[in-house]
Design a protein around this motif. Structure first.
Motif, PDB file in Angstrom:
ATOM      1  N   LEU A 178       0.829  -1.207   0.000  1.00  0.00           N
ATOM      2  CA  LEU A 178       0.000   0.000   0.000  1.00  0.00           C
ATOM      3  C   LEU A 178       0.866   1.260   0.000  1.00  0.00           C
ATOM      4  O   LEU A 178       0.464   2.292  -0.545  1.00  0.00           O
ATOM      5  CB  LEU A 178      -0.932   0.003   1.217  1.00  0.00           C
ATOM      6  CG  LEU A 178      -2.029  -1.056   1.235  1.00  0.00           C
ATOM      7  CD1 LEU A 178      -2.867  -0.913   2.497  1.00  0.00           C
ATOM      8  CD2 LEU A 178      -2.914  -0.950  -0.006  1.00  0.00           C
ATOM      9  N   PRO A 180     -11.193   1.939  -2.254  1.00  0.00           N
ATOM     10  CA  PRO A 180     -10.124   0.932  -2.281  1.00  0.00           C
ATOM     11  C   PRO A 180      -9.353   0.898  -0.963  1.00  0.00           C
ATOM     12  O   PRO A 180      -9.479   1.796  -0.135  1.00  0.00           O
ATOM     13  CB  PRO A 180      -9.227   1.430  -3.413  1.00  0.00           C
ATOM     14  CG  PRO A 180      -9.336   2.928  -3.301  1.00  0.00           C
ATOM     15  CD  PRO A 180     -10.773   3.177  -2.931  1.00  0.00           C
ATOM     16  N   TYR A 181      -8.530  -0.141  -0.834  1.00  0.00           N
ATOM     17  CA  TYR A 181      -7.637  -0.192   0.313  1.00  0.00           C
ATOM     18  C   TYR A 181      -6.542   0.858   0.108  1.00  0.00           C
ATOM     19  O   TYR A 181      -5.828   0.847  -0.904  1.00  0.00           O
ATOM     20  CB  TYR A 181      -6.997  -1.581   0.445  1.00  0.00           C
ATOM     21  CG  TYR A 181      -7.957  -2.641   0.904  1.00  0.00           C
ATOM     22  CD1 TYR A 181      -8.543  -2.582   2.165  1.00  0.00           C
ATOM     23  CD2 TYR A 181      -8.283  -3.726   0.086  1.00  0.00           C
ATOM     24  CE1 TYR A 181      -9.433  -3.568   2.600  1.00  0.00           C
ATOM     25  CE2 TYR A 181      -9.159  -4.711   0.504  1.00  0.00           C
ATOM     26  CZ  TYR A 181      -9.733  -4.619   1.765  1.00  0.00           C
ATOM     27  OH  TYR A 181     -10.610  -5.593   2.184  1.00  0.00           O
ATOM     28  N   ARG A 182      -6.402   1.758   1.080  1.00  0.00           N
ATOM     29  CA  ARG A 182      -5.412   2.818   0.964  1.00  0.00           C
ATOM     30  C   ARG A 182      -5.051   3.333   2.352  1.00  0.00           C
ATOM     31  O   ARG A 182      -5.756   3.060   3.338  1.00  0.00           O
ATOM     32  CB  ARG A 182      -5.923   3.974   0.095  1.00  0.00           C
ATOM     33  CG  ARG A 182      -7.154   4.655   0.661  1.00  0.00           C
ATOM     34  CD  ARG A 182      -7.707   5.722  -0.293  1.00  0.00           C
ATOM     35  NE  ARG A 182      -6.810   6.857  -0.382  1.00  0.00           N
ATOM     36  CZ  ARG A 182      -6.834   7.887   0.467  1.00  0.00           C
ATOM     37  NH1 ARG A 182      -7.688   7.908   1.483  1.00  0.00           N
ATOM     38  NH2 ARG A 182      -5.998   8.889   0.310  1.00  0.00           N
ATOM     39  N   GLN A 185      -1.191  -8.955  -5.487  1.00  0.00           N
ATOM     40  CA  GLN A 185       0.160  -8.536  -5.103  1.00  0.00           C
ATOM     41  C   GLN A 185       0.604  -9.128  -3.768  1.00  0.00           C
ATOM     42  O   GLN A 185       1.797  -9.127  -3.458  1.00  0.00           O
ATOM     43  CB  GLN A 185       0.234  -7.010  -5.028  1.00  0.00           C
ATOM     44  CG  GLN A 185       0.011  -6.335  -6.358  1.00  0.00           C
ATOM     45  CD  GLN A 185       0.759  -5.023  -6.464  1.00  0.00           C
ATOM     46  OE1 GLN A 185       1.812  -4.842  -5.882  1.00  0.00           O
ATOM     47  NE2 GLN A 185       0.195  -4.103  -7.232  1.00  0.00           N
ATOM     48  N   HIS A 217       1.495   2.370  -3.401  1.00  0.00           N
ATOM     49  CA  HIS A 217       0.263   2.630  -4.154  1.00  0.00           C
ATOM     50  C   HIS A 217      -0.602   3.606  -3.361  1.00  0.00           C
ATOM     51  O   HIS A 217      -1.669   3.233  -2.843  1.00  0.00           O
ATOM     52  CB  HIS A 217      -0.499   1.326  -4.415  1.00  0.00           C
ATOM     53  CG  HIS A 217       0.208   0.382  -5.339  1.00  0.00           C
ATOM     54  ND1 HIS A 217       0.205   0.524  -6.705  1.00  0.00           N
ATOM     55  CD2 HIS A 217       0.973  -0.708  -5.075  1.00  0.00           C
ATOM     56  CE1 HIS A 217       0.917  -0.442  -7.252  1.00  0.00           C
ATOM     57  NE2 HIS A 217       1.399  -1.207  -6.283  1.00  0.00           N
ATOM     58  N   ASP A 221      -6.835  -6.504  -6.636  1.00  0.00           N
ATOM     59  CA  ASP A 221      -5.465  -6.088  -6.952  1.00  0.00           C
ATOM     60  C   ASP A 221      -4.529  -6.333  -5.777  1.00  0.00           C
ATOM     61  O   ASP A 221      -3.387  -6.775  -5.957  1.00  0.00           O
ATOM     62  CB  ASP A 221      -5.436  -4.607  -7.339  1.00  0.00           C
ATOM     63  CG  ASP A 221      -6.065  -4.349  -8.701  1.00  0.00           C
ATOM     64  OD1 ASP A 221      -6.148  -5.309  -9.492  1.00  0.00           O
ATOM     65  OD2 ASP A 221      -6.489  -3.205  -8.961  1.00  0.00           O
ATOM     66  N   LEU A 222      -5.007  -6.046  -4.568  1.00  0.00           N
ATOM     67  CA  LEU A 222      -4.160  -6.264  -3.399  1.00  0.00           C
ATOM     68  C   LEU A 222      -3.920  -7.752  -3.183  1.00  0.00           C
ATOM     69  O   LEU A 222      -2.794  -8.159  -2.849  1.00  0.00           O
ATOM     70  CB  LEU A 222      -4.804  -5.641  -2.159  1.00  0.00           C
ATOM     71  CG  LEU A 222      -3.991  -5.724  -0.854  1.00  0.00           C
ATOM     72  CD1 LEU A 222      -2.587  -5.167  -1.040  1.00  0.00           C
ATOM     73  CD2 LEU A 222      -4.717  -4.980   0.273  1.00  0.00           C
ATOM     74  N   GLY A 225       4.089  -8.485  -4.992  1.00  0.00           N
ATOM     75  CA  GLY A 225       4.340  -7.054  -4.946  1.00  0.00           C
ATOM     76  C   GLY A 225       5.604  -6.711  -4.189  1.00  0.00           C
ATOM     77  O   GLY A 225       6.339  -5.776  -4.562  1.00  0.00           O
ATOM     78  N   GLU A 243      -2.578   5.778  -4.231  1.00  0.00           N
ATOM     79  CA  GLU A 243      -3.923   5.956  -4.780  1.00  0.00           C
ATOM     80  C   GLU A 243      -4.873   4.854  -4.328  1.00  0.00           C
ATOM     81  O   GLU A 243      -6.096   4.972  -4.468  1.00  0.00           O
ATOM     82  CB  GLU A 243      -3.863   5.999  -6.314  1.00  0.00           C
ATOM     83  CG  GLU A 243      -3.606   4.648  -6.993  1.00  0.00           C
ATOM     84  CD  GLU A 243      -2.171   4.149  -6.891  1.00  0.00           C
ATOM     85  OE1 GLU A 243      -1.903   3.027  -7.375  1.00  0.00           O
ATOM     86  OE2 GLU A 243      -1.318   4.868  -6.332  1.00  0.00           O
ATOM     87  N   LEU A 274      -5.673   0.361  -3.744  1.00  0.00           N
ATOM     88  CA  LEU A 274      -5.834  -0.852  -4.543  1.00  0.00           C
ATOM     89  C   LEU A 274      -7.169  -1.499  -4.221  1.00  0.00           C
ATOM     90  O   LEU A 274      -7.630  -1.478  -3.071  1.00  0.00           O
ATOM     91  CB  LEU A 274      -4.705  -1.848  -4.229  1.00  0.00           C
ATOM     92  CG  LEU A 274      -3.284  -1.475  -4.654  1.00  0.00           C
ATOM     93  CD1 LEU A 274      -2.301  -2.460  -4.042  1.00  0.00           C
ATOM     94  CD2 LEU A 274      -3.161  -1.447  -6.180  1.00  0.00           C
ATOM     95  N   THR A 275      -7.771  -2.098  -5.237  1.00  0.00           N
ATOM     96  CA  THR A 275      -8.979  -2.882  -4.991  1.00  0.00           C
ATOM     97  C   THR A 275      -8.609  -4.160  -4.258  1.00  0.00           C
ATOM     98  O   THR A 275      -7.427  -4.531  -4.177  1.00  0.00           O
ATOM     99  CB  THR A 275      -9.668  -3.255  -6.314  1.00  0.00           C
ATOM    100  OG1 THR A 275      -8.801  -4.153  -7.038  1.00  0.00           O
ATOM    101  CG2 THR A 275      -9.956  -2.022  -7.155  1.00  0.00           C
TER     102      THR A 275
END
Length: 450
Positions: free
Chosen positions: A287, A337-339, A302, A290, A298-299, A379, A292, A294-295
């Protein structure tokens, strides 16, 4: 008076005898540098052991000047972002200002012995330049041998070194007192505060003065951190500000993530630090690159080497949020998203930033090893390979011998033949360091062909 632990009072018979024995030790040092100088009698034990370390590190007592570790641009950028920049007003008020006409110099160095600030008596500053006791120079034991700044860091304790107790002979006219500076929250060594000058620099009251100044500076740093943390909590949605973005001496501390050379990351938020689990370390590492967000899919991609489960990820995020909640409610990771709602400064990002600026020596100092070396998260693996590759390429293209040799000590460079061949190309034909590199190459040939 044999091998006293504490430095004798300047001007006393004990101090004069100590100097005579140290000078006698130097007469024998040349013949003992290839062996073990443990039988040099008359030295204080901590000095004798420091001479041993200095000899084993191949420090040269006859080289008059300390090496310059950073040029002006690198130095300015590095100390602007260094945590000790925040305590310099205290150091200047308590040590620097009273020293301008006292024949003393005040130096503040980082945790590896590089001097970041040198101030004080102007006449003494000009004299000290002859031995490169200047900002940007390296005064670690590996570079100059026994000195108060380098030995204080090596032992993590207050040290007084006078005259001929210094390993480097050009420093014999000087005496110095140094005290390590510890992070008031984590306890980690951030650097060292040093007074250098004549015999008064090793007087008992000098040691007390430096220790009291360091204690006051550590307390002030803690107060400023608490004040800043309170202001952050009042506006938790703020991602960054001039006081936390690392731009200028106002950067008292930054929310950070230590990933390098660790299997479990250290997360620091609002001046508080916690050790994370391996999985939580991976999540924040991903994170962190990223911002911005991640969904969940997507997370998962990675985070998990195979097919990841969104249910498993949600459970991990619940546990991670509880950990972060205890540090700072405003820093709890968001979803959809996760952020991360606050800016984290990973040490891997610091390395990449330094490499982008061409400051590869600073990058190497920050680099403590691979990013989460045991992680198999895709990731993290990608980040690990990127940081390692860029650092190696920068050093091979523009690195000094010392930088390459330091990199060669890392686990990831254990079998790096090309790196050692590059070192041999840079070393002078008669350099005493060549033998160790050749022996290392012979070892690698044996192991790789077995």
């Amino acid at each position: 008076m044999r091998n006293p632990i504490h430095h004798p009072v300047p001007g006393s018979e004990a101090a004069e005898l100590l100097q005579k024995r140290a000078l006698a030790g130097h007469e024998r040092l040349d013949t003992l540098r290839l062996g073990t100088p443990g039988d040099i009698v008359g030295l204080r034990r901590l000095v004798r052991e420091s001479w041993q370390r200095s000899a084993s590190l191949q420090a040269n007592p006859d080289v008059a000047e300390a090496p310059l570790a950073m040029d002006r641009d690198e130095l300015e950028e590095y100390r602007r972002q260094h945590p000790l920049a925040a305590i310099m007003p205290v150091i200047k008020k308590l040590l620097v200002q009273p020293s301008h006409d006292s024949g003393l110099l005040i130096a503040v160095g980082d945790d590896v012995g590089r001097l970041l600030w040198v101030d004080g008596d102007p006449v003494m500053q000009r004299r000290a330049e002859r031995m490169m006791f200047v900002a940007g120079s390296d005064w670690s034991e590996a570079s100059v041998g026994t000195s108060a700044p380098g030995t204080a860091l090596a032992l993590d304790r207050s040290i007084q070194i006078s005259g001929a107790e210094h390993f480097k002979r050009s420093v014999h006219p000087w005496s110095c007192t140094a005290v390590p500076f510890h992070d008031p929250d984590s306890g980690a060594v951030l650097g060292v505060v040093d007074i250098t000058g004549t015999e008064t620099a090793v007087a008992p009251h000098t040691l007390s003065l430096v220790e009291a100044t360091v204690a006051a500076a550590q307390a002030q740093l803690r107060i400023e951190r608490l004040t800043l943390a309170a202001s952050i909590r009042e506006s938790p949605r703020r991602r960054s500000s001039p006081s936390t973005s690392g731009r200028g001496a106002g950067a008292l501390y930054r929310n950070s993530l230590q990933l390098l050379g660790r299997d479990q990351a250290l997360l620091s938020i609002d001046g508080r630090t916690v050790s994370l689990s391996a999985r939580h370390s991976e999540i924040l590492a991903i994170l962190g690159i990223h911002p911005e967000g991640l969904t969940a899919d997507d997370l998962c991609a990675q985070l998990y080497p195979g097919e990841g489960s969104a249910v498993t990820l949600r459970a991990e995020m619940v546990r991670l949020r509880k950990v972060v909640q205890e540090l700072s409610p405003g820093a709890v990771p968001e979803s959809r998203p996760y952020r991360l709602p606050v800016e984290l400064l990973p040490d891997s990002g610091q390395v990449l930033s330094c490499l982008q600026r061409g400051a590869h020596r600073i990058a190497l100092e920050i680099y403590k090893g691979a990013v989460l070396p045991k992680s198999e998260a895709p990731g993290v693996v990608q980040l690990r390979e990127r940081v390692s590759h860029l650092l190696r390429e920068a050093l091979l293209s523009d690195g000094s011998v010392d930088s390459l040799l330091k990199y060669a000590e890392l686990p990831e460079a254990k079998y790096d033949v090309d790196l050692r061949l590059a070192v041999l190309k840079l070393l002078p034909p008669r350099s005493p360091k060549r033998a160790a590199v050749v022996a290392d190459l012979e070892r690698l040939e044996t192991e790789l062909t077995a």
